[in-house]
Scaffold this motif. Structure first.
Motif, short mmCIF file in Angstrom:
data_model
loop_
_atom_site.label_atom_id
_atom_site.label_comp_id
_atom_site.label_asym_id
_atom_site.label_seq_id
_atom_site.Cartn_x
_atom_site.Cartn_y
_atom_site.Cartn_z
N LEU A 86 -4.60 1.06 -1.79
CA LEU A 86 -4.17 1.82 -0.62
C LEU A 86 -4.51 1.14 0.70
O LEU A 86 -4.04 1.57 1.76
N CYS A 87 -5.34 0.12 0.64
CA CYS A 87 -5.75 -0.61 1.85
C CYS A 87 -5.81 -2.09 1.49
O CYS A 87 -6.35 -2.44 0.42
N MET B 162 -4.20 3.96 8.81
CA MET B 162 -3.06 4.23 7.92
C MET B 162 -3.54 4.38 6.47
O MET B 162 -3.05 5.25 5.74
N ALA B 163 -4.49 3.56 6.06
CA ALA B 163 -5.04 3.68 4.71
C ALA B 163 -5.74 5.02 4.54
O ALA B 163 -5.62 5.67 3.49
N CYS C 9 0.83 -1.21 0.00
CA CYS C 9 0.00 0.00 0.00
C CYS C 9 0.87 1.26 0.00
O CYS C 9 0.56 2.24 -0.69
N ASP C 10 1.94 1.25 0.78
CA ASP C 10 2.84 2.41 0.83
C ASP C 10 3.49 2.64 -0.53
O ASP C 10 3.62 3.78 -0.98
N ARG D 153 -3.15 7.57 3.97
CA ARG D 153 -2.62 7.55 2.59
C ARG D 153 -3.56 8.33 1.66
O ARG D 153 -3.11 9.11 0.81
N ALA E 59 0.88 4.11 -2.83
CA ALA E 59 0.61 5.52 -2.52
C ALA E 59 1.71 6.41 -3.09
O ALA E 59 1.43 7.49 -3.61
N ALA F 48 -3.31 12.08 2.28
CA ALA F 48 -2.08 12.64 1.73
C ALA F 48 -2.21 12.85 0.23
O ALA F 48 -1.76 13.88 -0.32
N ILE F 49 -2.83 11.90 -0.45
CA ILE F 49 -3.04 12.02 -1.89
C ILE F 49 -4.02 13.15 -2.19
O ILE F 49 -3.81 13.97 -3.09
#
Length: 490
Positions: free
Chosen positions: A189-190, A249-250, A158-159, A253, A162, A256-257
């Protein structure tokens, strides 16, 4: 080519019903009841489309339609689409692409790159895709950058995904303003297993509203009574602490996008997926919309799949919620791409498919949803991307948009979209009519894009596939150019 004259009256009625829905009750009653009012509007819309159709989208003059397109490019496109119309050939090609021995070999990748990949994809890197956007922009169209990755299985994947999406946004920011959007998948992303579990919990809460979900950060509706809630027949287990952290965390992400897109004023289009994960995808998407779509600014766009029977109900619920939250309702409207998967899953569970029973019902739903959204675009309450390869839907939506006075110039409220390598005639017709049009540009290594190529090959399979209209236009224009060249030599 008088395509508008072939539009069926029941298709037009779906647009009429949406228009009639906004009439005051007294006016409907004065017209003799709701049914009579809808019929009257249907006749009016039909007359307008028939009167404007040839002016809105003109396909008869292929010289104007394909002006600026090189003959070599038209020949190559026709050759690919013609090959894909041969069913046995497509069967052999897709079987080869699915085979690890072929897809994993250098020779197999080279063969795919020289054929379907070159036709349907914009390159292996974001820079190559950016070059495709620049070419489209010079020709009066935009591009939707799609970093072509499939489902992620764990956090590190996922990282990485992203980071790839953020790189796409940075590339789009360096392109001419307004020329590019970026498309993402929440499944990248997840972890997919976590999306399935979260979707189960969201469905259970829809069935049992008293259910508490500690991780749920907003109440924007993602399901309705007509949604396929049978996928969660029993109460699912709650998320474990580690799963809640991964979900957060997802969420980070995605934010952030979204923040990077908001910084550069670049639209972010979130793809829809299959029913087992779609509730969680919508949950994430609306979290992004609530964060970035305030003040009427359309940054984060969700996706509605019109082949689902609950599409219109969910769309209306979204519109009410967006109005209540004072955020712009930004959506991409598509027909849907997981019909076979949904049918197989429903059959295995012994329940009706969540997909409409007929293709005409899907057409009606798409056109009705498009009319519903166009009316909100006119009010400044929505932004919509009408992603369609269907010529009749394009004609109807274009005529309705002109009637409402939207879609021209720099209006960000409406754009049309088609996939690279498909429905080019419709894209050019819409562009020539003054609408914003973008082509969906997948990019990435060949082996990473193979699942996408298989879907495109199957979609174009057969002589009566969706590409038949383009093949007809291409043949007509190539014959015209050949005759013109021969006469020019005499």
């Amino acid at each position: 080519m008088a395509i508008a004259s072939r539009i069926q009256k029941r298709v037009l009625a779906s647009f009429a019903a949406a228009a009639a829905a906004k009439l005051p009750e007294a006016a409907v009653a004065a017209a003799g009841g709701a049914a009579e009012a809808v019929e009257e509007v249907a006749s009016s819309v039909q007359e307008q489309v028939q009167a404007q159709g040839a002016q809105v989208l003109e396909f008869g003059d292929t010289e104007r339609l394909f002006a600026g397109e090189r003959s070599t490019s038209l020949v190559r496109t026709l050759a690919v689409l013609q090959a894909l119309s041969v069913g046995p050939l497509v069967d052999v090609a897709t079987a080869a692409l699915r085979s690890p021995a072929v897809a994993g070999s250098a020779a197999g990748r080279a063969a795919a790159r020289a054929t379907a990949y070159q036709h349907f994809c914009a390159g292996e890197t974001a820079e190559e895709a950016a070059a495709a956007v620049r070419r489209l922009w010079r020709g009066g169209m935009g591009g939707i950058l799609d970093y072509g990755i499939e489902d992620a299985e764990d956090g590190p994947a996922c990282d990485r995904n992203a980071a790839g999406f953020l790189a796409a946004i940075d590339v789009a920011a360096a392109l001419p303003p307004g020329s590019a959007s970026v498309c993402i998948k929440i499944t990248a992303l997840c972890p997919v297993a976590l999306l399935e579990k979260a979707s189960d919990l969201l469905r259970w809460q829809q069935k049992h509203p008293a259910t508490k979900l500690p991780w749920k950060a907003h109440g924007f509706p993602v399901l309705c009574v007509s949604s396929p809630l049978y996928l969660t027949a029993a109460e699912p287990p709650a998320l474990e602490a580690e799963e809640e952290r991964e979900l957060e965390m997802a969420h980070g992400r995605l934010l952030a996008i979204g923040e990077r897109c908001a910084e550069y004023d670049i639209p972010l289009l979130v793809d829809a997926e299959y029913a087992t994960v779609q509730p969680a995808i919508d949950y994430f998407t609306f979290a992004g919309a609530l964060a970035f779509n305030g003040g009427g600014r359309p940054i984060v766009h969700g996706t509605v799949q019109a082949y689902l029977r609950d599409a219109r109900d969910r769309l209306e619920a979204m519109a009410r919620a967006a109005q209540g939250e004072r955020v712009c309702l930004a959506l991409k409207l598509v027909r849907g791409a997981y019909l076979a998967r949904e049918a197989r899953l429903a059959a295995s569970l012994g329940v009706p498919s969540p997909v409409h029973r007929s293709i005409q019902d899907t057409h009606d739903c798409y056109n009705g949803c498009a009319a519903f959204l166009l009316d909100r675009v006119r009010r400044g309450a929505a932004a919509v991307t009408l992603a369609t390869h269907n010529v009749e839907s394009g004609q109807l939506a274009a005529a309705r948009a002109l009637e409402l006075g939207i879609g021209g110039g720099g209006d960000r409220g409406l754009q049309f979209a088609q996939l690279m390598g498909m429905a080019d005639g419709l894209s050019l017709g819409l562009r020539n009519a003054g609408f914003q049009v973008s082509k969906y540009l997948p990019y990435g290594p060949v082996e990473q894009i193979i699942p996408y190529l298989i879907r495109r090959a199957e979609e174009n399979r057969g002589l009566l596939s969706s590409s038949s209209f383009d093949r007809q236009l291409l043949r007509k224009e190539l014959v015209r150019r050949f005759k013109a060249a021969m006469l020019g030599r005499e």
